[in-house]
Design an enzyme around this catalytic site. Structure first.
Site, PDB file in Angstrom:
ATOM      1  CG  ASP A 160      26.678 -25.861 -10.528  1.00 10.29           C
ATOM      2  OD1 ASP A 160      25.836 -26.109 -11.416  1.00 10.29           O
ATOM      3  OD2 ASP A 160      26.800 -24.745  -9.997  1.00 10.29           O
ATOM      4  CG  ASP A 162      25.394 -23.709 -14.930  1.00 18.29           C
ATOM      5  OD1 ASP A 162      24.218 -23.329 -14.749  1.00 18.29           O
ATOM      6  OD2 ASP A 162      26.114 -24.150 -14.018  1.00 18.29           O
TER       7      ASP A 162
END
Length: 160
Positions: free
Chosen positions: A117, A136
């Site tokens: 991330d 995501d």
């Protein structure tokens, strides 16, 4: 199904290319943070070993493989669902977004042991501590698309 596959492929490619770029070209895993357009956009490296926001995180291999299996089951369920009851153009695109994003995060777990991330957004005096990635975004948008653009069928009438 071509539209689903194409949507999934585009999302998967964008996700993996963006992660390769921030890890290889920007060395974000070494640098930690890059202020892009503060406070609205910051690249902040985070290795997510759990699900959203690090929930159910664990460093052991069992957690990793369980999360991989869960993601693959979700992909399979979505594929079966849209084959049995195609949701329409926007629903098919939503399915592709969800599938491509899920597979992008699965690849991260296989290659790195965790999901890479790196996007962080804050605004209006609220400091967001969480990072996310292209996959995501696609998973979230795809799930919303499937909910909003899958027509509901009227209940079947019972025979007298």
């Amino acid at each position: 199904m071509r539209l689903v596959a194409l949507s999934a492929l585009v999302v998967f490619a964008l996700d993996q290319m963006s992660k390769l770029w921030v890890l290889s070209a920007l060395n974000l895993d070494q640098r930690g943070t890059i202020e892009v357009f503060p406070p609205f956009l910051t690249f902040r490296m985070a290795w997510n070993r759990g699900v959203n926001f690090g929930l159910m995180a664990g460093d052991d291999d069992l957690t990793r493989w369980v999360l991989i299996a869960v993601a693959l089951v979700i992909v399979a369920v979505v594929v079966v669902w849209i084959r049995r009851d195609p949701p329409g153009l926007l629903g098919l695109i939503g399915a592709g977004l969800l599938i491509g994003g899920a597979l992008g995060n699965v690849i991260d777990r296989v290659l790195y042991g965790a999901v890479a991330d790196f996007l962080n957004m804050s605004c209006c005096g609220i400091d967001n501590p969480f990072s996310f990635n292209v996959a995501d975004i696609a998973i979230f948008a795809g799930a919303i698309g499937l909910v909003l653009f899958t027509p509901s069928k009227p209940p079947k009438k019972k025979a007298p």
